[in-house]
Structures are given as structure tokens and as C-alpha cells.
Design a protein around this motif. Sequence first.
Motif, mmCIF file in Angstrom:
data_model
loop_
_atom_site.group_PDB
_atom_site.id
_atom_site.type_symbol
_atom_site.label_atom_id
_atom_site.label_comp_id
_atom_site.label_asym_id
_atom_site.label_seq_id
_atom_site.Cartn_x
_atom_site.Cartn_y
_atom_site.Cartn_z
ATOM 1 N N ASN A 47 38.458 55.610 52.236
ATOM 2 C CA ASN A 47 39.108 54.753 53.223
ATOM 3 C C ASN A 47 38.338 53.447 53.354
ATOM 4 O OD1 ASN A 47 39.650 57.694 55.161
ATOM 5 N ND2 ASN A 47 41.185 56.603 54.024
ATOM 6 N N GLY A 48 39.082 52.345 53.361
ATOM 7 C CA GLY A 48 38.464 51.041 53.563
ATOM 8 C C GLY A 48 37.801 50.452 52.338
ATOM 9 N N SER A 49 38.030 51.058 51.152
ATOM 10 C CA SER A 49 37.367 50.545 49.944
ATOM 11 C C SER A 49 38.083 49.342 49.337
ATOM 12 C CB SER A 49 37.203 51.666 48.910
ATOM 13 O OG SER A 49 38.435 52.262 48.616
ATOM 14 N N GLY A 50 39.265 48.980 49.879
ATOM 15 C CA GLY A 50 39.933 47.758 49.429
ATOM 16 C C GLY A 50 41.174 47.968 48.580
ATOM 17 N N LYS A 51 41.655 49.213 48.479
ATOM 18 C CA LYS A 51 42.787 49.521 47.616
ATOM 19 C C LYS A 51 44.063 48.792 48.051
ATOM 20 C CE LYS A 51 42.471 53.935 48.565
ATOM 21 N NZ LYS A 51 41.448 53.860 49.624
ATOM 22 N N SER A 52 44.403 48.909 49.324
ATOM 23 C CA SER A 52 45.631 48.266 49.808
ATOM 24 C C SER A 52 45.504 46.746 49.768
ATOM 25 C CB SER A 52 45.954 48.702 51.241
ATOM 26 O OG SER A 52 46.252 50.075 51.270
ATOM 27 N N THR A 53 44.306 46.252 50.025
ATOM 28 C CA THR A 53 44.094 44.800 49.971
ATOM 29 C C THR A 53 44.318 44.290 48.551
ATOM 30 O OG1 THR A 53 42.492 45.010 51.755
ATOM 31 C CG2 THR A 53 42.470 42.938 50.529
ATOM 32 N N LEU A 54 43.864 45.064 47.559
ATOM 33 C CA LEU A 54 44.096 44.683 46.167
ATOM 34 C C LEU A 54 45.598 44.635 45.869
ATOM 35 C CD1 LEU A 54 43.063 44.122 43.269
ATOM 36 C CD2 LEU A 54 43.000 46.606 42.916
ATOM 37 N N PHE A 93 54.941 50.326 50.389
ATOM 38 C CA PHE A 93 53.825 50.125 51.314
ATOM 39 C C PHE A 93 53.208 51.460 51.754
ATOM 40 C CE2 PHE A 93 56.264 46.252 51.528
ATOM 41 C CZ PHE A 93 55.284 45.272 51.572
ATOM 42 N N GLN A 94 51.995 51.353 52.266
ATOM 43 C CA GLN A 94 51.269 52.555 52.697
ATOM 44 C C GLN A 94 51.989 53.245 53.864
ATOM 45 O OE1 GLN A 94 47.091 51.891 53.075
ATOM 46 N NE2 GLN A 94 46.662 53.913 53.913
ATOM 47 N N THR A 95 52.535 52.449 54.775
ATOM 48 C CA THR A 95 53.339 53.031 55.852
ATOM 49 C C THR A 95 54.797 52.678 55.585
ATOM 50 O OG1 THR A 95 52.851 51.041 57.111
ATOM 51 C CG2 THR A 95 51.567 52.999 57.644
ATOM 52 N N GLU A 203 46.238 56.438 45.657
ATOM 53 C CA GLU A 203 46.432 57.767 46.261
ATOM 54 C C GLU A 203 45.092 58.408 46.607
ATOM 55 O OE1 GLU A 203 50.197 59.516 47.149
ATOM 56 O OE2 GLU A 203 48.126 60.064 47.551
ATOM 57 N N HIS A 204 45.114 59.267 47.608
ATOM 58 C CA HIS A 204 43.909 60.031 47.942
ATOM 59 C C HIS A 204 43.914 61.408 47.298
ATOM 60 C CE1 HIS A 204 41.781 57.539 50.810
ATOM 61 N NE2 HIS A 204 42.949 57.145 51.267
ATOM 62 N N ASP A 205 45.088 61.849 46.879
ATOM 63 C CA ASP A 205 45.222 63.199 46.335
ATOM 64 C C ASP A 205 44.698 63.224 44.900
ATOM 65 O OD1 ASP A 205 46.071 65.581 45.184
ATOM 66 O OD2 ASP A 205 47.910 65.637 46.372
#
Length: 252
Positions: A47-54, A93-95, A203-205
Motif C-alpha cells: 500500500n502506498g508504493s505508487g502503483k495507482s499514481t503510476l 479505476f481502483q474504486t 493487484e494485491h492478490d
Amino acid sequence: MAETTPDQEAPLLEVRDVAVHFGGVKAVDGISMKLWPGRIYGVLGPNGSGKSTLLGAMTRLTPMTRGAFVFEGQDYTKKHARTIQHMGIARTFQTVRLLEDRTVRDNILLGTDSLGRETRKEAAARVDEVMERLGIQEVERMRPDELSYGMQRRVEFARAIISRPRLLLLDEPTAGMNTSEREEISAIMRQLLEEGVTQFIVEHDVQMMVDTCDYLYAMNFGKLIAEGTPTDVVRDPAVQEAYLGKGAGKHA
Ligand SMILES: Nc1ncnc2c1ncn2[C@@H]1O[C@H](COP(=O)(O)OP(=O)(O)OP(=O)(O)O)[C@@H](O)[C@H]1O
Ligand SMILES: [Mg+2]
């Protein structure tokens, strides 16, 4: 595509030293990648590593600090998000982001908005086929809030693929889904790949990523810490330390 090796083709997307800083937070801090056509790519990271920002930077929704994006040989770094969609890049999107007061069918048709007049007509003519493929044709007149979470996700998927993108960016497409729903989404991704849609999935899975992706990247603190075949990446000590060791299986 099958007759040439990656080295002989041009990359579909080249990410060149991209950085996105929010004040002192270096959300993305010097990422370079080459995505070749005909593969499913995955990005792991805590979490917070920058994936969505990328992903936001890739679609030019998020302002960048530095770097460049080149899609099919065209530098689109300074282009608008709508233009990028038109070029052949779509995303989810994530949500869930659906219009609550519009039907499923209308929400999917919104995915044709950025297209030119003719291609838009062609895309709209595919709406039934796309709904059928994703198993949502029976709910086409319903509104998003009447649907289960898994079904809402499918509607977003449909909206993203109706424009026939060559690159599809997916931010946690199976978050909140049960195992059978995950497997179905994974099967849809493989099917899209056969139709020529290169995919880039956050993804986290971990298991799903290993099963679905051809190539994996791992991020931590805005930087790439590993890349390669899925099995190599999940075994990488830096990845184990950053992600798998602590909080493995945790979701956002
Ligand atoms: N608009 C913003 N303004 C300020 N900081 C932001 C903004 N968006 C993201 N950040 C910060 O940038 C960092 C990366 O966030 P990002 O959402 O890209 O992570 P992520 O890897 O997608 O995480 P998750 O797995 O929880 O979705 C975090 O520290 C976050 O707080
Ligand atoms: Mg995210």
C-alpha cells in the motif's frame, strides 16, 4: 505478433524515467518500463508504493514531475487524457466509478465518448456483444446501485473495452471479489489477450498475478525493486522483504 521476438518489435508502451512527486512525497520516483504487445503485465507493491499514481500518470490524469510516455512510437507526455483514450489506451479505476443515475448500458456507452464519430458508431454497435461477453446483458437496464460489487466491476470492464483499446490498464480489478469471480475476471483477461489487448494490472492478490501475468514488476517507495517472470519476482528477496513477508494478502 507470434512470429517475431520482443527484441524485433517496437514496444507498445515505453515509460521513460517517470516521476510524480506530491510536495515531499515521491509517489513515483524514476520508473522506466518497456511493455511489448501481446502480454499481460502485473505490478505488485505494498500500500502506498505508487502503483495507482503510476497508472494515473500513464493515462495523463495525474500531473508528472518528469519523464515521458511513448505509445506505438508516439510521445504522448503532453497530451490530454481524452486524446490518450482515443490513441488506444483504456483504464479502470481502483474504486468503482460509474454514473449512478444511468443504466448499465449507458454507462458502457460512455466508454465511446472520446472516440471520433465513425469509430464511436462502430463501438456503440458492439455494446450488446460486450455485455454478453461479460455476462451483464440481463442487467442492462438496471442502475449501478442495484448491482453487486462484482457486477459493477464487470460494467467498468465493459466500458473500458468497448473502445477496443490496444492497451488496457487495470487498477485492482478483482479487489473485493470472491474466488470464483476472480477466476472469471482472470479468464476474461486471457481472452482479451487473445484478441490482442495488452494489459497492465495492479493487484494485491499474488497468486492471481502469478497465474495471470506473463511478466511482473514490483514497486516500493515509488521505485521498481524487481522485474521478470512472475515466479522469479515473487521469490526475489527484496520483494519478499517489502511485500510478501509482511502483510501478504492484505488489501487496500
Ligand atoms: N493526490 C495526491 N496528493 C498527495 N499525495 C498523494 C496523492 N496521491 C497519492 N499520494 C501519495 O502517494 C503515495 C503513493 O500512493 P498510491 O495511491 O499511488 O499507492 P498505491 O501503490 O496505489 O497504494 P494502494 O495499494 O493502497 O492502492 C502515497 O504515499 C499516497 O499517500
Ligand atoms: Mg492504488
